[in-house]
Write a protein that holds these residues in place. Structure first.
Motif, PDB file in Angstrom:
ATOM      1  N   ARG A  55       0.823  -1.209   0.000  1.00  0.00           N
ATOM      2  CA  ARG A  55       0.000   0.000   0.000  1.00  0.00           C
ATOM      3  C   ARG A  55       0.858   1.260   0.000  1.00  0.00           C
ATOM      4  O   ARG A  55       0.491   2.273  -0.613  1.00  0.00           O
ATOM      5  N   ARG A  56       1.987   1.217   0.647  1.00  0.00           N
ATOM      6  CA  ARG A  56       2.887   2.378   0.635  1.00  0.00           C
ATOM      7  C   ARG A  56       3.461   2.601  -0.767  1.00  0.00           C
ATOM      8  O   ARG A  56       3.663   3.743  -1.181  1.00  0.00           O
ATOM      9  N   GLU A  57       3.716   1.518  -1.483  1.00  0.00           N
ATOM     10  CA  GLU A  57       4.198   1.670  -2.859  1.00  0.00           C
ATOM     11  C   GLU A  57       3.138   2.337  -3.736  1.00  0.00           C
ATOM     12  O   GLU A  57       3.448   3.203  -4.570  1.00  0.00           O
ATOM     13  N   VAL A  58       1.900   1.940  -3.572  1.00  0.00           N
ATOM     14  CA  VAL A  58       0.814   2.556  -4.334  1.00  0.00           C
ATOM     15  C   VAL A  58       0.648   4.021  -3.930  1.00  0.00           C
ATOM     16  O   VAL A  58       0.446   4.903  -4.782  1.00  0.00           O
ATOM     17  N   ALA A  59       0.758   4.300  -2.639  1.00  0.00           N
ATOM     18  CA  ALA A  59       0.659   5.685  -2.170  1.00  0.00           C
ATOM     19  C   ALA A  59       1.761   6.549  -2.770  1.00  0.00           C
ATOM     20  O   ALA A  59       1.526   7.699  -3.152  1.00  0.00           O
ATOM     21  N   ALA A  60       2.970   6.003  -2.872  1.00  0.00           N
ATOM     22  CA  ALA A  60       4.074   6.751  -3.475  1.00  0.00           C
ATOM     23  C   ALA A  60       3.773   7.088  -4.925  1.00  0.00           C
ATOM     24  O   ALA A  60       4.084   8.189  -5.404  1.00  0.00           O
ATOM     25  N   HIS A  61       3.158   6.152  -5.646  1.00  0.00           N
ATOM     26  CA  HIS A  61       2.790   6.439  -7.037  1.00  0.00           C
ATOM     27  C   HIS A  61       1.747   7.547  -7.117  1.00  0.00           C
ATOM     28  O   HIS A  61       1.827   8.429  -7.985  1.00  0.00           O
ATOM     29  N   LEU A  62       0.780   7.530  -6.218  1.00  0.00           N
ATOM     30  CA  LEU A  62      -0.243   8.583  -6.227  1.00  0.00           C
ATOM     31  C   LEU A  62       0.376   9.951  -5.982  1.00  0.00           C
ATOM     32  O   LEU A  62       0.007  10.943  -6.642  1.00  0.00           O
ATOM     33  N   VAL A  63       1.317  10.041  -5.054  1.00  0.00           N
ATOM     34  CA  VAL A  63       1.992  11.314  -4.809  1.00  0.00           C
ATOM     35  C   VAL A  63       2.836  11.706  -6.015  1.00  0.00           C
ATOM     36  O   VAL A  63       2.888  12.874  -6.409  1.00  0.00           O
ATOM     37  N   SER A  64       3.500  10.725  -6.633  1.00  0.00           N
ATOM     38  CA  SER A  64       4.288  10.999  -7.837  1.00  0.00           C
ATOM     39  C   SER A  64       3.416  11.579  -8.942  1.00  0.00           C
ATOM     40  O   SER A  64       3.817  12.521  -9.634  1.00  0.00           O
ATOM     41  N   GLU A  65       2.225  11.021  -9.133  1.00  0.00           N
ATOM     42  CA  GLU A  65       1.316  11.542 -10.144  1.00  0.00           C
ATOM     43  C   GLU A  65       0.887  12.970  -9.819  1.00  0.00           C
ATOM     44  O   GLU A  65       0.783  13.819 -10.710  1.00  0.00           O
ATOM     45  N   VAL A 142      13.643  15.682  -3.849  1.00  0.00           N
ATOM     46  CA  VAL A 142      12.526  16.400  -3.235  1.00  0.00           C
ATOM     47  C   VAL A 142      11.364  15.438  -2.963  1.00  0.00           C
ATOM     48  O   VAL A 142      10.763  15.449  -1.883  1.00  0.00           O
ATOM     49  N   PHE A 143      11.070  14.609  -3.950  1.00  0.00           N
ATOM     50  CA  PHE A 143      10.006  13.611  -3.784  1.00  0.00           C
ATOM     51  C   PHE A 143      10.274  12.725  -2.574  1.00  0.00           C
ATOM     52  O   PHE A 143       9.367  12.424  -1.788  1.00  0.00           O
ATOM     53  N   ASP A 144      11.534  12.297  -2.398  1.00  0.00           N
ATOM     54  CA  ASP A 144      11.869  11.426  -1.275  1.00  0.00           C
ATOM     55  C   ASP A 144      11.652  12.113   0.063  1.00  0.00           C
ATOM     56  O   ASP A 144      11.271  11.467   1.048  1.00  0.00           O
ATOM     57  N   VAL A 145      11.894  13.413   0.123  1.00  0.00           N
ATOM     58  CA  VAL A 145      11.609  14.148   1.362  1.00  0.00           C
ATOM     59  C   VAL A 145      10.103  14.168   1.616  1.00  0.00           C
ATOM     60  O   VAL A 145       9.638  13.943   2.737  1.00  0.00           O
ATOM     61  N   ILE A 146       9.330  14.431   0.574  1.00  0.00           N
ATOM     62  CA  ILE A 146       7.876  14.487   0.714  1.00  0.00           C
ATOM     63  C   ILE A 146       7.332  13.170   1.268  1.00  0.00           C
ATOM     64  O   ILE A 146       6.535  13.158   2.213  1.00  0.00           O
ATOM     65  N   VAL A 147       7.763  12.047   0.683  1.00  0.00           N
ATOM     66  CA  VAL A 147       7.197  10.746   1.082  1.00  0.00           C
ATOM     67  C   VAL A 147       7.982  10.100   2.216  1.00  0.00           C
ATOM     68  O   VAL A 147       7.650   9.008   2.658  1.00  0.00           O
TER      69      VAL A 147
END
Length: 255
Positions: A55-65, A142-147
């Motif tokens: 679920r965390r992997e899917v959440a990361a994709h949603l934030v990436s989008e 930056v993305f890594d800081v966000i997630v």
């Protein structure tokens, strides 16, 4: 021939990635090549709740989008041969490119690269961990800081032939405590660009809308609140953070 339905069409396994710490399989859905990580194959961790990595992997994709930088390949939850799991479209990196590398200390490039740390290899030779200094890799940092990515290894960065950089393996993300462990520390203290700040703002705004509703099915309320706080803090500070907390600043192994 019609495109496959990636959620309902049969997922056929074709191999297993034996270097992964959790059960990870290659497969196909029609003509689409995918990675499949069943929840049942997740190893227990002392610092993350059990059976939550997919679920965390899917959440990361949603934030990436939402952030708009196409970092995480399309990722979704579905049933498979070993039960529910994360499925992600396979990406084929360019074998002639490395976004992150270990090089002899006296061979660190003077232009276009950032040094993260220095040390010695098994033979006592001085070496340095370096990564490229590119807008694509800055956006990933930056993305890594966000997630709150706790496991950004060098091999989790896929260098594509066209210069794009994909990030994969985002199971250790979104913890409510500061867990940032990454090989992308080359911009500590530097100001975020307008583009980077705009991406953070898009995530922060979307947490009050569709993104927040979608993430609520994947993360717990404390993790969602911490995500919003990280976005607020990044916007307020306006710069790349430095390592903090008691945990190591880089993952191990580095690759």
């Amino acid at each position: 021939m019609s495109a496959p339905d990636l959620v309902t069409d049969e997922l056929v396994l074709t191999g297993r990635l034996t270097t992964a710490s959790n059960a990870t399989f290659l497969g196909t859905i029609g003509d689409a090549v995918v990675v499949y990580k069943p929840v049942a194959g997740e190893a227990p961790l002392w610092d993350f709740p059990g059976a939550t990595l997919a679920r965390r992997e899917v959440a990361a994709h949603l934030v990436s989008e939402t952030v708009g930088w196409d970092i995480v390949p399309r990722t979704w939850l579905r049933d498979g041969p070993f039960g529910e799991g994360m499925v992600q479209l396979w990406q084929e990196p360019d074998p002639d490119q490395d976004a992150v590398d270990l090089v002899p200390l006296d061979q660190v490039p003077e232009v276009g690269w950032r040094t993260v740390l220095e040390g010695e290899d098994q033979s006592g030779r001085a070496i340095a961990l370096v990564h490229e200094d590119t807008p694509a890799l800055r956006r990933m940092a930056v993305f890594d800081v966000i997630v709150n990515n706790a496991d950004r290894k060098g091999d989790h960065i896929l260098a594509m032939a066209d210069g794009h950089r994909h990030g994969v393996d985002h199971g250790l993300t979104f913890h409510h405590e500061d867990k940032l462990r990454t090989v992308l520390w080359g911009w500590i203290g530097e100001a975020l660009s307008t583009e980077e700040l705009d991406g953070i703002r898009r995530v922060a705004d979307a947490l009050d809308d569709e993104l927040g509703r979608d993430l609520a099915a994947l993360l717990n309320p404390e993790e969602l609140a911490a995500l919003a706080e990280r976005c607020t803090r990044l916007q307020g500070d306006g710069c790349f953070p430095a390592p903090s907390g008691e945990m190591p600043a880089v993952p191990w192994p580095l690759f």
